[in-house]
Design an enzyme around this catalytic site. Structure first.
Site, PDB file in Angstrom:
ATOM      1  CG  ASN A 134      18.829 -19.267 -11.828  1.00 49.85           C
ATOM      2  OD1 ASN A 134      17.656 -19.111 -12.140  1.00 49.85           O
ATOM      3  ND2 ASN A 134      19.183 -19.973 -10.783  1.00 49.85           N
ATOM      4  CE1 TYR A 135      20.570 -24.242 -15.121  1.00 52.89           C
ATOM      5  CE2 TYR A 135      20.145 -23.148 -13.025  1.00 52.89           C
ATOM      6  CZ  TYR A 135      20.929 -23.960 -13.815  1.00 52.89           C
ATOM      7  OH  TYR A 135      22.096 -24.497 -13.309  1.00 52.89           O
ATOM      8  CD  GLU A 140      19.979 -17.306  -3.022  1.00 50.43           C
ATOM      9  OE1 GLU A 140      19.373 -16.218  -3.062  1.00 50.43           O
ATOM     10  OE2 GLU A 140      19.548 -18.344  -3.542  1.00 50.43           O
ATOM     11  CD  GLU A 154       9.916 -24.445  -5.989  1.00 48.09           C
ATOM     12  OE1 GLU A 154      11.024 -24.637  -5.452  1.00 48.09           O
ATOM     13  OE2 GLU A 154       8.946 -25.196  -5.820  1.00 48.09           O
ATOM     14  CG  ASP A 164       3.585  -4.172  -6.577  1.00 50.53           C
ATOM     15  OD1 ASP A 164       4.204  -5.238  -6.372  1.00 50.53           O
ATOM     16  OD2 ASP A 164       3.803  -3.119  -5.954  1.00 50.53           O
ATOM     17  CE  LYS A 170       8.656  -9.851 -14.357  1.00 47.62           C
ATOM     18  NZ  LYS A 170       9.902  -9.587 -15.070  1.00 47.62           N
ATOM     19  NE  ARG A 215      23.326 -25.710  -9.508  1.00 42.95           N
ATOM     20  CZ  ARG A 215      24.311 -25.998  -8.664  1.00 42.95           C
ATOM     21  NH1 ARG A 215      25.481 -25.413  -8.773  1.00 42.95           N
ATOM     22  NH2 ARG A 215      24.137 -26.877  -7.709  1.00 42.95           N
ATOM     23  CB  CYS A 216      17.692 -21.944  -6.031  1.00 44.43           C
ATOM     24  SG  CYS A 216      17.175 -23.353  -7.005  1.00 44.43           S
TER      25      CYS A 216
HETATM   26  P1  NAP Z   1      14.460 -11.924  -8.459  1.00 44.51           P
HETATM   27  O1  NAP Z   1      15.231 -10.671  -8.502  1.00 44.51           O
HETATM   28  O2  NAP Z   1      13.615 -12.181  -7.291  1.00 44.51           O
HETATM   29  O3  NAP Z   1      13.575 -11.933  -9.801  1.00 44.51           O
HETATM   30  C1  NAP Z   1      12.790 -13.029 -10.160  1.00 44.51           C
HETATM   31  C2  NAP Z   1      11.647 -12.553 -11.035  1.00 44.51           C
HETATM   32  O4  NAP Z   1      10.761 -11.746 -10.255  1.00 44.51           O
HETATM   33  C3  NAP Z   1      12.086 -11.696 -12.215  1.00 44.51           C
HETATM   34  O5  NAP Z   1      11.266 -11.968 -13.324  1.00 44.51           O
HETATM   35  C4  NAP Z   1      11.805 -10.289 -11.680  1.00 44.51           C
HETATM   36  O6  NAP Z   1      11.640  -9.336 -12.698  1.00 44.51           O
HETATM   37  C5  NAP Z   1      10.523 -10.533 -10.939  1.00 44.51           C
HETATM   38  N1  NAP Z   1      10.152  -9.495  -9.972  1.00 44.51           N
HETATM   39  C6  NAP Z   1      10.928  -8.575  -9.355  1.00 44.51           C
HETATM   40  N2  NAP Z   1      10.181  -7.812  -8.512  1.00 44.51           N
HETATM   41  C7  NAP Z   1       8.900  -8.263  -8.603  1.00 44.51           C
HETATM   42  C8  NAP Z   1       7.676  -7.887  -7.981  1.00 44.51           C
HETATM   43  N3  NAP Z   1       7.580  -6.895  -7.096  1.00 44.51           N
HETATM   44  N4  NAP Z   1       6.565  -8.577  -8.316  1.00 44.51           N
HETATM   45  C9  NAP Z   1       6.610  -9.598  -9.195  1.00 44.51           C
HETATM   46  N5  NAP Z   1       7.749  -9.995  -9.829  1.00 44.51           N
HETATM   47  C10 NAP Z   1       8.877  -9.329  -9.527  1.00 44.51           C
HETATM   48  O7  NAP Z   1      15.412 -13.192  -8.635  1.00 44.51           O
HETATM   49  P2  NAP Z   1      16.614 -13.410  -9.671  1.00 44.51           P
HETATM   50  O8  NAP Z   1      17.772 -12.577  -9.233  1.00 44.51           O
HETATM   51  O9  NAP Z   1      16.140 -13.283 -11.082  1.00 44.51           O
HETATM   52  O10 NAP Z   1      16.936 -14.962  -9.450  1.00 44.51           O
HETATM   53  C11 NAP Z   1      17.787 -15.421  -8.456  1.00 44.51           C
HETATM   54  C12 NAP Z   1      16.988 -15.903  -7.255  1.00 44.51           C
HETATM   55  O11 NAP Z   1      16.104 -16.942  -7.662  1.00 44.51           O
HETATM   56  C13 NAP Z   1      17.880 -16.512  -6.198  1.00 44.51           C
HETATM   57  O12 NAP Z   1      17.451 -16.098  -4.924  1.00 44.51           O
HETATM   58  C14 NAP Z   1      17.651 -18.010  -6.373  1.00 44.51           C
HETATM   59  O13 NAP Z   1      17.899 -18.774  -5.221  1.00 44.51           O
HETATM   60  C15 NAP Z   1      16.220 -18.045  -6.787  1.00 44.51           C
HETATM   61  N6  NAP Z   1      15.905 -19.299  -7.480  1.00 44.51           N
HETATM   62  C16 NAP Z   1      15.184 -20.254  -6.799  1.00 44.51           C
HETATM   63  C17 NAP Z   1      14.928 -21.491  -7.407  1.00 44.51           C
HETATM   64  C18 NAP Z   1      14.178 -22.582  -6.671  1.00 44.51           C
HETATM   65  O14 NAP Z   1      13.820 -23.584  -7.292  1.00 44.51           O
HETATM   66  N7  NAP Z   1      13.916 -22.422  -5.382  1.00 44.51           N
HETATM   67  C19 NAP Z   1      15.390 -21.729  -8.708  1.00 44.51           C
HETATM   68  C20 NAP Z   1      16.110 -20.728  -9.358  1.00 44.51           C
HETATM   69  C21 NAP Z   1      16.357 -19.508  -8.740  1.00 44.51           C
HETATM   70  P3  NAP Z   1      12.889  -8.398 -13.148  1.00 44.51           P
HETATM   71  O15 NAP Z   1      13.925  -9.319 -13.696  1.00 44.51           O
HETATM   72  O16 NAP Z   1      12.285  -7.536 -14.169  1.00 44.51           O
HETATM   73  O17 NAP Z   1      13.328  -7.672 -11.905  1.00 44.51           O
END
Ligand code: NAP
Length: 505
Positions: free
Chosen positions: A179-180, A397, A275, A240, A202, A308-309
């Site tokens: 998202n960012y 969410e 996060e 992993d 990554k 956005r989170c």
């Molecule tokens: P996501 O699906 O969890 O993916 C995040 C990252 O993790 C991507 O680079 C993804 O790679 C990687 N990933 C996936 N499976 C993994 C594994 N088994 N081991 C290590 N890395 C792995 O999240 P998203 O959909 O991109 O982002 C949205 C989420 O982020 C929402 O839940 C949002 O609330 C959260 N977020 C939180 C904050 C905060 O500050 N708390 C800020 C922004 C976003 P791939 O893309 O290749 O699957």
């Protein structure tokens, strides 16, 4: 000059030439940065598509599990070089990176718009924040300083003193969401390097381009070889291998709680900064300035299309002012939609999730005040009122342009509903009463509570981070630097005394 046209909006200059070439299909093919070289990895290739048009805009070299382990091993070597650099040298690199990024602002804005479907305003804001983040390094560097403790408090330590010094951890793995894609990645890479760590980064496989460009900026700004490694690969394939690698000393992850939990299972004993997701409640009390509350709630819910989170994801409004508040919300949503502030969602899965959550709420008797519609990945805002607590959208969410309004009778009930969530990232309260603001601040189970505004992590001048399923650790200026370094205690004994402080003879 090498020209790349991504969506006919992006032209990359010679500065980026080494990191890509054109494939037969006419698409730019981006390499990865490992051990100081731009290389093609062994996992094949990934296609990056525009959420606006669905068209392929670039291909990226994809890492295999073996590549992931190799990147971590290379970072370990890179650590040997970066840990020897002085703080002055590291600040110099950050300063030059800020200049290079500012000179190539348009390239970054174009790439962000192309890979994530952001509006010009949002993409410009993200690049501006990244430049600002680099510039602010000098203001946080004192956090790397140590401490002197004189042993005077009890006999056994009389005559001793300790120095507590701060050291880098080794290799930081930065895993970031879609998202960012520029700012969140840079906001991990910058403090990790500033503290003297090497990094393996990554990005999300849907939006990897801006981080690859940023890596080029950092490389050209003078980073030691191998200090920053960027590989692209699907998390389910390489995640992993990276997370469990013995060459990784800390994992700084931003993404969903589900992935965060997988990381916790796989990491072993490593420092973690997580996060994760959120379900931010905004509590609107009857004494609030309703005009302001409506404006802030709508912007807080719909900015970046709700992806956005810290997006306001539940609006808890006091029954006595609910009708008046709702009218203002409807007007604000209209203005925001007309202003073209709502962009596409990231992918089909995200659209399906929004549709499922809205449908479930309606089946359970939520009232549709504005019915949004989706065309491809573009979804117009939906406003749901009287959402029952049995609806999934009250807890899951949303990550889409939906305003979920839940009515309550008294303040204690609102706090109970807010705290019933498994998430604990942010919360907002709208009130004109200092007492109520303070009560909310104390009783809400969240990492941050914002009074009379929507939460906004921004560049982290105010620290942020979650509790419960929203994660652990804090990000922010100085805060991340501390998370990404460790204290070591060195004790000097200059006296000849035993453990009770008695003199040896
Ligand atoms: P996501 O699906 O969890 O993916 C995040 C990252 O993790 C991507 O680079 C993804 O790679 C990687 N990933 C996936 N499976 C993994 C594994 N088994 N081991 C290590 N890395 C792995 O999240 P998203 O959909 O991109 O982002 C949205 C989420 O982020 C929402 O839940 C949002 O609330 C959260 N977020 C939180 C904050 C905060 O500050 N708390 C800020 C922004 C976003 P791939 O893309 O290749 O699957």
């Amino acid at each position: 000059m090498a020209m790349v046209e991504l969506e006919k909006r992006v032209v990359l200059d010679q500065f980026f030439e080494e990191i890509f070439y054109f494939k037969e299909e006419g698409l730019p093919f981006f390499k990865s940065l490992v051990g100081g070289e731009w290389v093609e990895l062994n996992g094949g290739e990934l296609t990056v598509s525009s959420p606006l048009t669905g068209d392929a805009i670039a291909k990226v070299s994809k890492a295999s599990q073996e590549d992931a382990r190799m990147a971590a091993a290379n970072a370990k070597k890179g650590f040997e070089s970066i840990k020897e650099t002085s703080i002055e040298e590291r600040l110099g690199i950050m300063g030059r990176a800020a200049e290079f990024l500012a000179q190539r602002r348009d390239d970054f804005v174009g790439v962000l718009m192309a890979e994530s479907g952001k509006s010009l305003k949002e993409a410009e804001g993200e690049v501006r924040n990244t430049i600002e983040r680099l510039k602010l390094c000098a203001s946080e560097i004192n956090e790397m300083g140590g401490k002197f403790i004189q042993g005077v408090s009890s006999k056994p330590i009389y005559g001793k003193f300790a120095m507590v010094i701060r050291e880098p951890l080794g290799v930081v793995l930065a895993v970031t969401p879609f998202n960012y894609p520029l700012f969140i990645s840079a906001n991990k890479v910058i403090p990790a390097l500033l503290a003297g760590n090497a990094v393996v980064a990554k990005p999300s496989s849907g939006t990897p381009l801006s981080l690859l460009l940023f890596a080029r900026i950092m490389e050209k700004a003078g980073l030691p070889r191998g200090a920053l490694n960027v590989i692209v690969g699907e998390g389910s394939e390489v995640g992993d291998a990276l997370v469990s690698s013995d060459d990784i000393d800390m994992i700084s992850f931003t993404g969903s709680s589900k992935t965060g939990m997988r990381i916790v299972e796989m990491a072993g004993i490593k420092k973690l900064q997580l996060e994760l997701g959120g379900k931010t409640p905004a509590i609107v009390l009857e004494d609030a300035d309703l005009e302001m509350a409506a404006e802030k709630c709508v912007e807080g819910a719909l900015k970046n299309s709700g992806q956005r989170c810290d997006a306001i994801s539940r609006i808890l409004v006091q029954e006595s002012v609910a009708e008046a508040f709702l009218k203002k919300v409807v007007r604000e949503v209209g203005w925001m939609s007309e202003g073209g502030g709502i962009g596409p969602l990231v992918n089909e899965e995200a659209v399906e999730k929004v549709k499922r959550l809205v449908k479930d709420a309606v089946v359970k008797n939520a009232e549709v005040v504005i019915a949004g519609a989706c065309e491809g990945l573009m979804c117009s805002p939906t406003v749901l009122d009287k959402v029952p607590l049995t609806a999934d959208i009250a807890w899951e969410e949303t990550f889409g342009p939906v305003l979920t309004i839940i009515r309550f009778k008294d303040f204690d009930e609102a706090i109970r509903i807010a705290n019933s969530s498994s998430y604990g990232l942010d919360a907002s309260v709208f009130t004109s009463s200092l007492d109520k603001a303070w009560k909310a601040a104390k009783e809400l189970e969240n990492g941050a509570v914002t009074i009379n505004d929507y939460p906004s992590h921004g560049i982290g001048i105010f620290p942020y981070g979650g509790i419960k399923d929203s994660g652990m650790g804090r990000e922010g200026l100085g805060y991340t630097l501390r998370e990404m370094s460790r204290e070591k205690t060195i004790v000097f004994n200059f006296t000849k005394t035993d453990g009770r402080g008695e003199k040896w003879t």
